[in-house]
Design a protein around this motif. Structure first.
Motif, PDB file in Angstrom:
ATOM      1  N   GLY A 353       0.814  -1.213   0.000  1.00 21.16           N
ATOM      2  CA  GLY A 353       0.000   0.000   0.000  1.00 21.16           C
ATOM      3  C   GLY A 353       0.846   1.260   0.000  1.00 21.16           C
ATOM      4  N   TYR A 354       1.918   1.277   0.805  1.00 22.54           N
ATOM      5  CA  TYR A 354       2.807   2.441   0.817  1.00 22.54           C
ATOM      6  C   TYR A 354       3.535   2.592  -0.513  1.00 22.54           C
ATOM      7  N   ILE A 355       3.856   1.480  -1.153  1.00 19.70           N
ATOM      8  CA  ILE A 355       4.502   1.536  -2.466  1.00 19.70           C
ATOM      9  C   ILE A 355       3.568   2.196  -3.482  1.00 19.70           C
ATOM     10  N   ALA A 356       2.305   1.821  -3.440  1.00 19.64           N
ATOM     11  CA  ALA A 356       1.328   2.422  -4.356  1.00 19.64           C
ATOM     12  C   ALA A 356       1.158   3.913  -4.088  1.00 19.64           C
ATOM     13  N   ILE A 357       1.109   4.290  -2.817  1.00 17.18           N
ATOM     14  CA  ILE A 357       0.946   5.698  -2.466  1.00 17.18           C
ATOM     15  C   ILE A 357       2.154   6.513  -2.924  1.00 17.18           C
ATOM     16  N   ALA A 358       3.364   5.962  -2.733  1.00 19.13           N
ATOM     17  CA  ALA A 358       4.570   6.683  -3.136  1.00 19.13           C
ATOM     18  C   ALA A 358       4.547   6.996  -4.621  1.00 19.13           C
ATOM     19  N   GLY A 359       4.132   6.030  -5.432  1.00 16.92           N
ATOM     20  CA  GLY A 359       4.041   6.278  -6.862  1.00 16.92           C
ATOM     21  C   GLY A 359       3.000   7.324  -7.201  1.00 16.92           C
ATOM     22  N   SER A 360       1.868   7.279  -6.516  1.00 17.33           N
ATOM     23  CA  SER A 360       0.796   8.234  -6.810  1.00 17.33           C
ATOM     24  C   SER A 360       1.143   9.645  -6.379  1.00 17.33           C
ATOM     25  N   GLN A 361       2.073   9.787  -5.416  1.00 20.35           N
ATOM     26  CA  GLN A 361       2.458  11.117  -4.939  1.00 20.35           C
ATOM     27  C   GLN A 361       3.625  11.708  -5.718  1.00 20.35           C
ATOM     28  N   GLY A 362       4.128  10.977  -6.708  1.00 25.86           N
ATOM     29  CA  GLY A 362       5.129  11.543  -7.595  1.00 25.86           C
ATOM     30  C   GLY A 362       6.557  11.114  -7.358  1.00 25.86           C
ATOM     31  N   ALA A 363       6.795  10.221  -6.387  1.00 25.66           N
ATOM     32  CA  ALA A 363       8.151   9.712  -6.203  1.00 25.66           C
ATOM     33  C   ALA A 363       8.515   8.802  -7.381  1.00 25.66           C
ATOM     34  N   PRO A 383      12.866  -5.903  -2.413  1.00 22.32           N
ATOM     35  CA  PRO A 383      13.459  -4.628  -2.000  1.00 22.32           C
ATOM     36  C   PRO A 383      13.060  -3.509  -2.965  1.00 22.32           C
ATOM     37  N   THR A 384      12.619  -2.384  -2.404  1.00 20.81           N
ATOM     38  CA  THR A 384      12.043  -1.311  -3.211  1.00 20.81           C
ATOM     39  C   THR A 384      12.684   0.024  -2.846  1.00 20.81           C
ATOM     40  N   ILE A 385      13.020   0.805  -3.880  1.00 21.54           N
ATOM     41  CA  ILE A 385      13.634   2.120  -3.664  1.00 21.54           C
ATOM     42  C   ILE A 385      12.851   3.167  -4.457  1.00 21.54           C
ATOM     43  N   PHE A 386      12.531   4.293  -3.802  1.00 24.70           N
ATOM     44  CA  PHE A 386      11.922   5.449  -4.451  1.00 24.70           C
ATOM     45  C   PHE A 386      12.841   6.656  -4.288  1.00 24.70           C
ATOM     46  N   ASP A 387      13.062   7.364  -5.378  1.00 23.29           N
ATOM     47  CA  ASP A 387      13.838   8.602  -5.375  1.00 23.29           C
ATOM     48  C   ASP A 387      12.868   9.793  -5.461  1.00 23.29           C
ATOM     49  N   ARG A 388      13.433  10.990  -5.334  1.00 21.45           N
ATOM     50  CA  ARG A 388      12.673  12.241  -5.441  1.00 21.45           C
ATOM     51  C   ARG A 388      11.533  12.312  -4.426  1.00 21.45           C
ATOM     52  N   LEU A 389      11.830  11.814  -3.254  1.00 23.85           N
ATOM     53  CA  LEU A 389      10.846  11.874  -2.175  1.00 23.85           C
ATOM     54  C   LEU A 389      10.763  13.310  -1.654  1.00 23.85           C
ATOM     55  N   GLN A 390       9.563  13.748  -1.344  1.00 15.50           N
ATOM     56  CA  GLN A 390       9.347  15.064  -0.755  1.00 15.50           C
ATOM     57  C   GLN A 390       8.999  14.908   0.725  1.00 15.50           C
ATOM     58  N   PRO A 391       9.369  15.892   1.562  1.00 17.76           N
ATOM     59  CA  PRO A 391       9.098  15.774   2.997  1.00 17.76           C
ATOM     60  C   PRO A 391       7.626  15.561   3.335  1.00 17.76           C
ATOM     61  N   SER A 392       6.732  15.993   2.455  1.00 18.65           N
ATOM     62  CA  SER A 392       5.296  15.843   2.727  1.00 18.65           C
ATOM     63  C   SER A 392       4.755  14.463   2.344  1.00 18.65           C
ATOM     64  N   HIS A 393       5.535  13.671   1.608  1.00 17.67           N
ATOM     65  CA  HIS A 393       5.058  12.361   1.158  1.00 17.67           C
ATOM     66  C   HIS A 393       4.871  11.407   2.340  1.00 17.67           C
ATOM     67  N   ALA A 394       3.887  10.527   2.203  1.00 16.23           N
ATOM     68  CA  ALA A 394       3.634   9.530   3.250  1.00 16.23           C
ATOM     69  C   ALA A 394       4.874   8.696   3.523  1.00 16.23           C
ATOM     70  N   LEU A 395       5.621   8.372   2.462  1.00 19.20           N
ATOM     71  CA  LEU A 395       6.807   7.537   2.615  1.00 19.20           C
ATOM     72  C   LEU A 395       7.909   8.238   3.408  1.00 19.20           C
ATOM     73  N   ALA A 396       7.854   9.550   3.495  1.00 18.77           N
ATOM     74  CA  ALA A 396       8.833  10.308   4.267  1.00 18.77           C
ATOM     75  C   ALA A 396       8.390  10.512   5.710  1.00 18.77           C
ATOM     76  N   ARG A 397       7.123  10.300   5.994  1.00 20.98           N
ATOM     77  CA  ARG A 397       6.594  10.663   7.300  1.00 20.98           C
ATOM     78  C   ARG A 397       6.111   9.469   8.124  1.00 20.98           C
ATOM     79  N   GLU A 398       5.670   8.401   7.471  1.00 25.07           N
ATOM     80  CA  GLU A 398       5.041   7.288   8.186  1.00 25.07           C
ATOM     81  C   GLU A 398       5.919   6.041   8.142  1.00 25.07           C
TER      82      GLU A 398
END
Length: 496
Positions: A353-363, A383-398
């Protein structure tokens, strides 16, 4: 799944514990209820385990209280306590292969990690506190000549230990060993996902000579068994490792009952900062990958946020991805597996679910992102890696508590520290730099209970473990943990 012959032979001989350990006896739940214990490696039923209810917890707490009050363990001298705890460590070592197999079956961790890391660390914890228990001293006050004043450490009484499923035996020993070393009685509640090694521990403790009632093990669900333990008027302290929401409930239960002490080691969203002057970029890349993907990312200190100086980011992230690609994902019981199954279908779906959210938020997805080995029936996420994460993204906060890494870039030291501290958590943090002044500044400015410089998870039993902010309070490991399970009493004697 084809396994080596020695693993297959041990599996055939393996006994799966299922009964609670209460007052020195292996017992079913009074209600007769059980719960299904499913292995994440293939989704198959391992066994049915006693589902302890409020009544069972009451019996365990009564046994622990009775044992404490009559002094059968509390009043034994340091030498006698040492002998029992050292004997327990010896028995754990004797049965280390069995404990590793139980752990791997129960939670999906690679058998090589269970055998070479988790179980040895649990054994070492038991031995360390056995050796440390007579190193806790009181103090004598600066009193007038007609008075003697001194302070002594006394055991709290009955400790409720509620432990997680990611390192079941290791985390149990972080709490059980120092609590017993200080002379307390313990009621241990393992996570419902991982009851097996806790139940085995209860049996080994009795074999080691720990008196009946001093260590009780009550498997069951958190909302029933854990709640009953936390609401008990006869439990003096709850020592907990787990999620923030449950930690909040435990504080509420303390207020609703007897104001029992609470020690909480909760979640994390730990940052690992890599500056361009990193002394060893290859070591940093290895640490960045293993720091988040070890144990399938199911680690409270997982370095799930990677902060890289912009001038080296692209090449560095590429190398981290290469390291991750080289991790062998497979059957946890295969000794060559480096990356096993997630503990449950629910936890797997949370990560997906977090992987799907990260993609939808633009990472930008760099690696992985899906379920694998579906044909096994097990719960595997690559193993999964997302780049271009923003501080507001769920993957950066949760906290994901799964194998998902988010990457951000920075250009200045101040920006790096601000990004690292931009979280409600404060468990661990790390930085890589050749500049000793920057390292010391960063160690001071990072808001975390554990800070590693030019390394990750570089610590052991001798140093305290715990967090800042919403990562909880109280410390496991080190001599500080012994003090956690004791009261400090002041005594003044007027001399006549």
């Amino acid at each position: 799944m084809t396994l080596p012959a020695d693993i297959t032979e041990r599996l055939a001989r393996l006994a799966l514990p299922s009964q609670a350990v209460i007052d020195g006896a292996h017992v079913d739940a009074l209600s007769g209820e059980t719960f299904d214990n499913v292995s994440p490696r293939d989704g198959q039923l391992l066994n049915k385990v006693a589902a302890c209810q409020k009544e069972d917890v009451a019996l365990a707490v009564f046994a622990a209280r009775t044992a404490f009050e009559d002094g059968r363990w509390r009043d034994q001298g340091p030498r006698a306590k040492k002998a029992v705890l050292f004997r327990l460590a010896e028995l754990m070592e004797r049965d280390a292969d069995e404990l590793a197999l139980l752990e791997s079956l129960d939670v999906g961790k690679p058998i090589s990690d269970a055998r070479n890391v988790d179980i040895p660390l649990a054994i070492n914890t038991c031995r360390w506190y056995a050796e440390a228990l007579d190193k806790v001293y009181g103090e004598v006050g600066a009193s007038p000549v007609d008075r003697l004043s001194y302070a002594v450490h006394e055991p709290l009484g009955v400790i409720g230990a509620i432990v997680p499923w990611n390192f079941p035996l290791h985390m149990a020993m972080w709490k059980v060993a120092p609590a017993l070393a200080m002379g307390n009685s313990v009621v241990l509640k393992p996570a419902e996902e991982s009851p097996l090694t806790a139940l085995k521990l209860g049996a080994l403790a009795l074999e080691a000579g720990l008196p009946a009632g001093v260590l009780n093990v009550v498997p069951g669900f958190g909302a029933v068994t854990g709640e009953a333990l936390a609401l008990s008027m006869d439990v003096d302290m709850i020592a907990f490792t787990g999620s923030g929401p449950v930690g909040r409930k435990l504080m509420e239960y303390s207020a609703r009952s007897n104001l029992k002490r609470i020690s909480l080691e909760l979640g994390g969203k730990s940052p690992q900062i890599v500056f361009a002057d990193c002394p060893d970029l290859e070591a940093a890349a290895q640490a960045a990958a293993w720091g988040v993907f070890y144990n399938q990312g199911e680690v409270c200190t997982a370095a799930s946020r990677l902060l890289v100086e912009a001038s080296i980011k692209e090449a560095f992230v590429e190398r981290v991805a290469e390291v991750a690609k080289g991790m062998k994902v497979g059957d946890p019981l295969d000794p060559s597996t480096q990356f096993g199954a997630m503990v449950s279908e629910r936890q797997m779906n949370t990560a997906l679910g977090y992987i799907a959210i990260a993609g939808s938020q633009g990472a930008r997805r760099v690696l992985g992102g899906g379920q694998v080995l579906k044909e096994t029936g097990g719960f595997y996420v690559e193993p999964t890696i997302f780049d271009r994460l923003q501080p507001s993204h769920a993957l950066a906060r949760e906290e994901v508590f799964g194998p998902v890494l988010g990457v951000m870039s920075f250009t200045t030291e101040d920006e790096a520290i601000a990004l690292a501290n931009d979280t409600v958590y404060g468990l661990a943090a790390g930085l890589w730099t050749s500049d000793v002044n920057r390292a010391l500044r960063g160690a001071r400015r990072l808001k975390a209970g554990l800070v590693w410089v030019n390394g990750w998870d570089a610590c052991d039993i001798t140093m305290p473990f715990g967090g800042f902010k919403q990562s909880g309070f109280g410390r496991d490991r080190s001599l500080h943990a012994l003090h956690k399970y004791a009261d400090l009493k002041s005594v003044s004697v007027t001399l006549r």
